[in-house]
Write an enzyme that holds these catalytic residues in place. Structure first.
Site, PDB file in Angstrom:
ATOM      1  N   LYS A  54      43.185 108.356  52.995  1.00 38.72           N
ATOM      2  CA  LYS A  54      42.222 108.407  54.104  1.00 38.72           C
ATOM      3  C   LYS A  54      42.375 107.176  54.989  1.00 38.72           C
ATOM      4  O   LYS A  54      42.408 107.260  56.220  1.00 38.72           O
ATOM      5  CB  LYS A  54      40.787 108.501  53.566  1.00 38.72           C
ATOM      6  CG  LYS A  54      40.434 109.877  53.049  1.00 38.72           C
ATOM      7  CD  LYS A  54      39.151 109.902  52.231  1.00 38.72           C
ATOM      8  CE  LYS A  54      38.951 111.284  51.622  1.00 38.72           C
ATOM      9  NZ  LYS A  54      37.874 111.366  50.642  1.00 38.72           N
ATOM     10  N   GLN A  98      32.878 108.055  48.495  1.00 40.12           N
ATOM     11  CA  GLN A  98      33.780 108.906  47.710  1.00 40.12           C
ATOM     12  C   GLN A  98      33.081 109.431  46.449  1.00 40.12           C
ATOM     13  O   GLN A  98      32.527 108.651  45.673  1.00 40.12           O
ATOM     14  CB  GLN A  98      35.031 108.095  47.335  1.00 40.12           C
ATOM     15  CG  GLN A  98      36.085 108.882  46.598  1.00 40.12           C
ATOM     16  CD  GLN A  98      36.723 109.986  47.439  1.00 40.12           C
ATOM     17  OE1 GLN A  98      37.055 109.782  48.602  1.00 40.12           O
ATOM     18  NE2 GLN A  98      36.878 111.170  46.861  1.00 40.12           N
ATOM     19  N   ASP A 121      31.186 113.530  55.989  1.00 42.72           N
ATOM     20  CA  ASP A 121      31.452 114.528  54.952  1.00 42.72           C
ATOM     21  C   ASP A 121      30.544 115.750  55.130  1.00 42.72           C
ATOM     22  O   ASP A 121      30.788 116.793  54.535  1.00 42.72           O
ATOM     23  CB  ASP A 121      31.178 113.920  53.556  1.00 42.72           C
ATOM     24  CG  ASP A 121      32.464 113.667  52.773  1.00 42.72           C
ATOM     25  OD1 ASP A 121      33.519 114.207  53.170  1.00 42.72           O
ATOM     26  OD2 ASP A 121      32.409 112.930  51.779  1.00 42.72           O
TER      27      ASP A 121
END
Ligand code: NDP
Length: 296
Positions: A54, A98, A121
């Site tokens: 990422k 995460q 997200d």
């Protein structure tokens, strides 16, 4: 019939190119550089690989990448303090914590502490609600990537019968919402679904997000259907480690009209959509026009 292969790797490259173009314009015309902050708690090897990837792709797209790597025993209070600091940092437009988090941390609490406008997200309860009611939201990256590939392949999805296998909050449910938003007739299947083969055989679009290697055989697929395989399963075959999806690719290609491979299908689209969401969040934060074709 041999299915057309939907090349997610190539598609993701075009998404990243669009993102990079938009980032360049934001810098040139407005002096703004989008910033994505990723918070990793602990040393889960798969999470470390994702976070590295990422960060690399964020920088390649011309954006700022901010990484917070925290010890596995970080307290909830300390983690929430970092999220709060990122929420209040105007140079940060996207925040991703995460998952999975170590067991002593409450994932829902942490995710819902992210500013919804920076929740790239799309897991914050506000974004879930906005998506569910058809309003502008941040859309979860993996389902967004699937939708982009389906729209690219079909143009309009209106009136198509879609089956999503899996009802997780990160893939199955948002995928179903997106397909409904594009006027598909949507069925969500799961482990308690009766006669799954029959349900799948009725679908023009099959999205498999289960996490069971090659669970969907070709003879469940309606002739000419489009198959999006979200599954990522590591198996050992002929003494070698291999990545396979939730769909049996060999037999499914004989029936489907189009199919995403594993690897090289949905996987690469997920990070591309994360970058797209970061640019979208940056544009919204600054009251600027959003890039076209990069969100739902
Ligand atoms: P979850 O484990 O959270 O959800 C799996 C879903 O599959 C559940 O809803 C479960 O039903 C359903 N299921 C399990 N067994 C069956 C069965 N026999 N028949 C029908 N449905 C079944 O997984 P995720 O949604 O997080 O992920 C799914 C897959 O997608 C995994 O392989 C994961 O690695 C992959 N993935 C890939 C991403 C990418 O970037 N390409 C991103 C995210 C995930 P029930 O609810 O009843 O238990």
């Amino acid at each position: 019939m041999s299915a057309q292969i939907i090349d997610g790797k190539a598609f993701a490259a075009t998404v990243r190119e669009k993102v990079a173009g938009h980032v360049a314009r934001l810098k040139e015309e407005h002096g703004i550089t989008p910033g994505l902050a990723v918070v990793l708690v602990g040393e889960d090897p798969a999470s470390q690989v994702y976070v590295r990837s990422k960060g690399k792709q964020t920088v390649e797209a011309g954006m700022n990448s901010i990484e917070h790597k925290l010890d596995a025993d970080t307290s909830e209070e300390d983690l929430l303090a970092i999220v709060d600091q990122l929420n209040n940092d105007p140079a940060v437009h996207g925040i991703l914590v995460q998952l999975p988090l170590p067991g002593h941390l409450n994932e829902d609490l942490v995710i819902n502490s992210i500013d919804p406008a920076k929740d790239v997200d799309g897991f914050h309860i506000s974004n879930v609600g906005l998506l569910g009611t058809g309003q502008k939201s941040m859309v979860p990256c993996t389902p967004l990537g699937c939708l982009m590939m389906l729209r690219d392949h079909h143009g309009s999805l209106s009136g198509m019968d879609a089956v999503v296998i899996g009802r997780s909050n990160i893939v199955g449910k948002p995928m179903a919402q997106l397909l409904l938003g594009d006027s598909c007739t949507v069925t969500i299947a799961h482990s308690r679904t009766k006669d799954l083969p029959d349900v799948v055989r009725r679908a023009d679009i099959v999205v498999a997000a289960v996490g069971r290697p090659e669970m969907v055989p070709g003879d469940w697929i309606k002739e000419g259907a489009t198959v999006i395989d979200v599954g990522i399963n590591r198996i050992e075959r002929d003494g070698k480690n291999k990545l396979v999806g939730d769909v049996d690719f060999a037999s499914a290609t004989e029936r489907a009209g189009a199919i995403t491979p594993v690897p090289g299908g949905v996987g690469p689209m997920t990070i591309a959509c994360l970058l797209a969401n970061t640019v979208t969040a940056c544009c919204r934060a600054n009251g600027l026009a959003e890039p076209e074709g990069l969100t739902a």
